[in-house]
Write an enzyme that holds these catalytic residues in place. Structure first.
Site, PDB file in Angstrom:
ATOM      1  N   LYS A  16       0.835  -1.210   0.000  1.00  0.00           N
ATOM      2  CA  LYS A  16       0.000   0.000   0.000  1.00  0.00           C
ATOM      3  C   LYS A  16       0.870   1.262   0.000  1.00  0.00           C
ATOM      4  O   LYS A  16       0.600   2.196  -0.743  1.00  0.00           O
ATOM      5  CB  LYS A  16      -0.934   0.021   1.230  1.00  0.00           C
ATOM      6  CG  LYS A  16      -1.901  -1.136   1.280  1.00  0.00           C
ATOM      7  CD  LYS A  16      -2.898  -0.999   2.426  1.00  0.00           C
ATOM      8  CE  LYS A  16      -2.289  -1.077   3.823  1.00  0.00           C
ATOM      9  NZ  LYS A  16      -1.769  -2.404   4.198  1.00  0.00           N
ATOM     10  N   ARG A  91      -9.891   0.752   9.090  1.00  0.00           N
ATOM     11  CA  ARG A  91      -9.448  -0.620   9.297  1.00  0.00           C
ATOM     12  C   ARG A  91     -10.542  -1.475   9.919  1.00  0.00           C
ATOM     13  O   ARG A  91     -10.307  -2.645  10.220  1.00  0.00           O
ATOM     14  CB  ARG A  91      -8.235  -0.614  10.211  1.00  0.00           C
ATOM     15  CG  ARG A  91      -6.917  -0.723   9.436  1.00  0.00           C
ATOM     16  CD  ARG A  91      -5.878  -0.994  10.436  1.00  0.00           C
ATOM     17  NE  ARG A  91      -4.629  -1.547  10.087  1.00  0.00           N
ATOM     18  CZ  ARG A  91      -3.588  -0.909   9.571  1.00  0.00           C
ATOM     19  NH1 ARG A  91      -3.684   0.307   9.158  1.00  0.00           N
ATOM     20  NH2 ARG A  91      -2.443  -1.526   9.448  1.00  0.00           N
ATOM     21  N   ARG A 130      11.456  -6.965   5.356  1.00  0.00           N
ATOM     22  CA  ARG A 130      11.340  -5.537   5.051  1.00  0.00           C
ATOM     23  C   ARG A 130      12.272  -4.712   5.950  1.00  0.00           C
ATOM     24  O   ARG A 130      12.404  -4.979   7.142  1.00  0.00           O
ATOM     25  CB  ARG A 130       9.889  -5.097   5.261  1.00  0.00           C
ATOM     26  CG  ARG A 130       9.674  -3.613   5.055  1.00  0.00           C
ATOM     27  CD  ARG A 130       8.247  -3.291   4.799  1.00  0.00           C
ATOM     28  NE  ARG A 130       7.423  -3.333   6.009  1.00  0.00           N
ATOM     29  CZ  ARG A 130       6.145  -2.980   6.028  1.00  0.00           C
ATOM     30  NH1 ARG A 130       5.548  -2.596   4.911  1.00  0.00           N
ATOM     31  NH2 ARG A 130       5.455  -3.035   7.147  1.00  0.00           N
ATOM     32  N   ARG A 164      11.034  -2.661  11.304  1.00  0.00           N
ATOM     33  CA  ARG A 164       9.988  -2.121  12.179  1.00  0.00           C
ATOM     34  C   ARG A 164       9.736  -3.098  13.308  1.00  0.00           C
ATOM     35  O   ARG A 164       9.754  -4.312  13.092  1.00  0.00           O
ATOM     36  CB  ARG A 164       8.696  -1.922  11.369  1.00  0.00           C
ATOM     37  CG  ARG A 164       8.632  -0.588  10.674  1.00  0.00           C
ATOM     38  CD  ARG A 164       7.499  -0.487   9.701  1.00  0.00           C
ATOM     39  NE  ARG A 164       6.201  -0.928  10.207  1.00  0.00           N
ATOM     40  CZ  ARG A 164       5.062  -0.798   9.522  1.00  0.00           C
ATOM     41  NH1 ARG A 164       5.085  -0.230   8.323  1.00  0.00           N
ATOM     42  NH2 ARG A 164       3.933  -1.213  10.012  1.00  0.00           N
ATOM     43  N   ARG A 175      -0.971  -9.430  13.262  1.00  0.00           N
ATOM     44  CA  ARG A 175      -1.500  -8.382  12.375  1.00  0.00           C
ATOM     45  C   ARG A 175      -2.378  -8.989  11.282  1.00  0.00           C
ATOM     46  O   ARG A 175      -3.393  -8.416  10.906  1.00  0.00           O
ATOM     47  CB  ARG A 175      -0.340  -7.586  11.754  1.00  0.00           C
ATOM     48  CG  ARG A 175       0.365  -6.712  12.784  1.00  0.00           C
ATOM     49  CD  ARG A 175       1.687  -6.199  12.280  1.00  0.00           C
ATOM     50  NE  ARG A 175       1.559  -5.218  11.222  1.00  0.00           N
ATOM     51  CZ  ARG A 175       2.545  -4.898  10.378  1.00  0.00           C
ATOM     52  NH1 ARG A 175       3.714  -5.516  10.463  1.00  0.00           N
ATOM     53  NH2 ARG A 175       2.362  -3.990   9.468  1.00  0.00           N
TER      54      ARG A 175
HETATM   55  P1  AMP Z   1       0.475   0.175   9.125  1.00  0.00           P
HETATM   56  O1  AMP Z   1       1.749   0.867   8.862  1.00  0.00           O
HETATM   57  O2  AMP Z   1      -0.677   0.746   8.334  1.00  0.00           O
HETATM   58  O3  AMP Z   1       0.584  -1.332   8.969  1.00  0.00           O
HETATM   59  O4  AMP Z   1       0.089   0.452  10.668  1.00  0.00           O
HETATM   60  C1  AMP Z   1       0.929   0.023  11.717  1.00  0.00           C
HETATM   61  C2  AMP Z   1       0.131  -0.105  13.010  1.00  0.00           C
HETATM   62  O5  AMP Z   1      -0.442   1.158  13.336  1.00  0.00           O
HETATM   63  C3  AMP Z   1      -1.037  -1.072  12.956  1.00  0.00           C
HETATM   64  O6  AMP Z   1      -0.644  -2.414  13.186  1.00  0.00           O
HETATM   65  C4  AMP Z   1      -1.917  -0.518  14.081  1.00  0.00           C
HETATM   66  O7  AMP Z   1      -1.403  -0.872  15.358  1.00  0.00           O
HETATM   67  C5  AMP Z   1      -1.740   0.981  13.926  1.00  0.00           C
HETATM   68  N1  AMP Z   1      -2.757   1.542  13.006  1.00  0.00           N
HETATM   69  C6  AMP Z   1      -2.555   2.094  11.773  1.00  0.00           C
HETATM   70  N2  AMP Z   1      -3.714   2.501  11.226  1.00  0.00           N
HETATM   71  C7  AMP Z   1      -4.673   2.214  12.135  1.00  0.00           C
HETATM   72  C8  AMP Z   1      -6.092   2.382  12.159  1.00  0.00           C
HETATM   73  N3  AMP Z   1      -6.766   2.933  11.127  1.00  0.00           N
HETATM   74  N4  AMP Z   1      -6.762   1.967  13.267  1.00  0.00           N
HETATM   75  C9  AMP Z   1      -6.123   1.425  14.306  1.00  0.00           C
HETATM   76  N5  AMP Z   1      -4.798   1.208  14.346  1.00  0.00           N
HETATM   77  C10 AMP Z   1      -4.068   1.612  13.270  1.00  0.00           C
END
Ligand code: AMP
Length: 225
Positions: A16, A91, A130, A164, A175
Site C-alpha cells: 500500500k 481498518r 522488510r 519495524r 496483524r
Molecule cells: P500500518 O503501517 O498501516 O501497517 O500500521 C501500523 C500499526 O499502526 C497497525 O498495526 C496498528 O497498530 C496501527 N494503526 C494504523 N492505522 C490504524 C487504524 N486505522 N486503526 C487502528 N490502528 C491503526
C-alpha cells in the site's frame, strides 16, 4: 476538477505504501497514512505516540477513539480539498462509518476503495525481510527482493535501515489475524456500495501501479462527466 477521495486497503505488506507514493505523484493527492502518522508520534515521544506504541508493537489496532478524530480532521484540511489517498484507514466498520459521516458532513463522498490482495504466506515472506529508512519511512527495502547497495544503509539518503518493531514474525501473524477479522469485512461493505476495486498484489509493483493508475484515471473521468 472533480474530487478523488480514495482509500487504499489490504493486508499489511500488500504494498500500500509503495503504491500510495506513486499515486500521490500521478494524481497530486495528499497521502495520509495512519501508520506513518502514528510512527511519527512514537518517535516524537508524544502522549498519543506512547499510548499507540503498546498496541502497534503487539500487532493490535490502536483504539478507534485515538484514531478516528485524527483522520476525520485531516481529510477536512485544505490540501485534501480536491481529494486524498487514505492508507491504513479505515481498518474496521466503525472507522468506515465514521469516515462516511465525516465526508457527508462536508458534502463529499468516497470515490473508490482500492483493495490490494496478497495471500498470507507471501505477506510473511515480505514483511519479515522488510527494512525501512529511519529518516523517511517511504524509503523501503527488502533483504532478498530489493536489497540496498550497502547492507543496512538507505540508498536514497544514507540513513540507517531498521526492521519495524511490528515486522517480527509473531507480530506479523497477529496483524494478519487482525486484518482477517476486522478489516476484511470492509470488502463486503464497499462492494455493496459499488466502491470496491480489486488488484492482484502478487504482481510486481510496476504492474500493480499500472493497473491502479488506469482504474483511478477512469474513475476521475467518470466523476467529471
Ligand atoms: P500500518 O503501517 O498501516 O501497517 O500500521 C501500523 C500499526 O499502526 C497497525 O498495526 C496498528 O497498530 C496501527 N494503526 C494504523 N492505522 C490504524 C487504524 N486505522 N486503526 C487502528 N490502528 C491503526
Amino acid at each position: 476538477m472533480s474530487e478523488l477521495n480514495l482509500i487504499l486497503f489490504g493486508p499489511p505488506g500488500a504494498g500500500k505504501g509503495t503504491q500510495a507514493d506513486r499515486l500521490r505523484e500521478d494524481f497530486q493527492l495528499p497521502h495520509i497514512s495512519t501508520g506513518d502518522i502514528l510512527r511519527a508520534q512514537v518517535s516524537e515521544g508524544t502522549a498519543l505516540g506512547t499510548e499507540a506504541k503498546r498496541f502497534m508493537d503487539a500487532g493490535k489496532l490502536v483504539p478507534d477513539e485515538v484514531i478516528v478524530g485524527m483522520i476525520t480532521d485531516r481529510v477536512a484540511d485544505g490540501d485534501a480539498r480536491d481529494g486524498f489517498l487514505l492508507d491504513g484507514f479505515p481498518r474496521n466498520e466503525h472507522q468506515a462509518d465514521a469516515l462516511a459521516e465525516a465526508l457527508s458532513s462536508l458534502e463529499r463522498h468516497l470515490t473508490a476503495a482500492l483493495l490490494i490482495e496478497v495471500p498470507d504466506d507471501e505477506i510473511v515472506r515480505r514483511l519479515a525481510g522488510r527494512r525501512v529508512c529511519v529518516k523517511n519511512p517511504s524509503h523501503i527495502y527488502h533483504v532478498d527482493f530489493d536489497p540496498p547497495k550497502h547492507e543496512g544503509v538507505c540508498d536514497q539518503d544514507g540513513s540507517r535501515l531498521l526492521q519495524r518493531d511490528d515486522d517480527r514474525e509473531e507480530t506479523i501473524r497477529t496483524r494478519l489475524e487482525v486484518y482477517h477479522s476486522q478489516t476484511e469485512p470492509l470488502i463486503g461493505y464497499y462492494d455493496e456500495s459499488g466502491l470496491l476495486r480489486r488488484f492482484d498484489g502478487t504482481r510486481g509493483p510496476d504492474e500493480v501501479h499500472a493497473h491502479i493508475r488506469a482504474t483511478v484515471a477512469t474513475l476521475r473521468l467518470e466523476e467529471s462527466l
